[in-house]
Design an enzyme around this catalytic site. Structure first.
Site, PDB file in Angstrom:
ATOM      1  N   CYS A  65       0.941  -1.425  -0.160  1.00 13.32           N
ATOM      2  CA  CYS A  65      -0.514  -0.049  -0.377  1.00 13.32           C
ATOM      3  C   CYS A  65       1.450   1.218   0.234  1.00 13.32           C
ATOM      4  O   CYS A  65       1.892   0.540   0.303  1.00 13.32           O
ATOM      5  CB  CYS A  65      -0.825  -0.084   1.313  1.00 13.32           C
ATOM      6  N   GLU A 112      -8.091   8.964   4.248  1.00 10.24           N
ATOM      7  CA  GLU A 112      -7.806   8.002   2.894  1.00 10.24           C
ATOM      8  C   GLU A 112      -8.550   8.014   1.573  1.00 10.24           C
ATOM      9  O   GLU A 112      -9.601   7.482   2.863  1.00 10.24           O
ATOM     10  CB  GLU A 112      -6.976   7.136   2.944  1.00 10.24           C
TER      11      GLU A 112
END
Length: 173
Positions: A65, A112
């Site tokens: 990620c 996010e």
């Protein structure tokens, strides 16, 4: 050079750039991606984040990620970071997007808009030790059971999106 993240609104429209650490200190919404790799046995490839990372060090998480670079698509960033972090390539398919807001250690906040991708690879990872400490393959049912017993061993974003990924992806094996 300071790593920049792409600031976005809730519709994923770019509204600016900010240094990565500052965005996490201020909790500003920014674009991210998460990659989930399965092998041909239907096992998910997990990475243990490197010790010394600025947050969530040593925790288990999805295959990789990160954040796309300015002027880089989330898909291209996901392909790039999969290679940089885990030393493997795969045909990545977009799965879904989710938004989350979580307070972390060291006064940092993850806020996010996360683009989730998945792919299949039987390549042996060649981990970048500045990004990952270790890796392992696990069946999704075993991950779910371990997360219930050891929730503090996993990253917050992984705990949030794991079930949806596991429900949507049923690799042939």
């Amino acid at each position: 050079m300071t790593d920049q993240v792409v600031l976005v609104n809730e519709d994923d429209m770019e509204i600016g750039l900010m240094p990565k650490l500052e965005a996490h200190q201020k909790g500003v919404l920014h674009r991210a991606f998460s990659v989930f790799i399965y092998n041909s046995n239907g096992e998910m490839l997990l990475q243990q984040r490197a010790f010394g990372k600025y947050h969530s060090e040593g925790l288990w998480s999805n295959t990789c990620c990160s954040h796309p670079l300015p002027d880089e698509s989330a898909h291209h960033g996901a392909v790039r970071r999969l290679s940089e972090e885990m030393g493997i390539t795969a045909d990545l398919q977009f799965l879904f997007t989710f938004q989350y807001h979580v307070n972390l250690e060291n006064g940092l906040t993850e806020n996010e808009l996360d683009h989730v991708f998945w792919g299949v690879s039987d390549a042996r990872p060649n981990i970048n030790v500045s990004e990952a400490n270790d890796y392992k393959y696990m069946k999704p049912a075993d991950i779910k059971a371990d997360m219930q017993q050891n929730p503090d061993s996993y990253t917050e974003w992984f705990k949030i999106c794991f079930s949806e990924v596991a429900d949507k992806i049923k690799p042939k094996h």
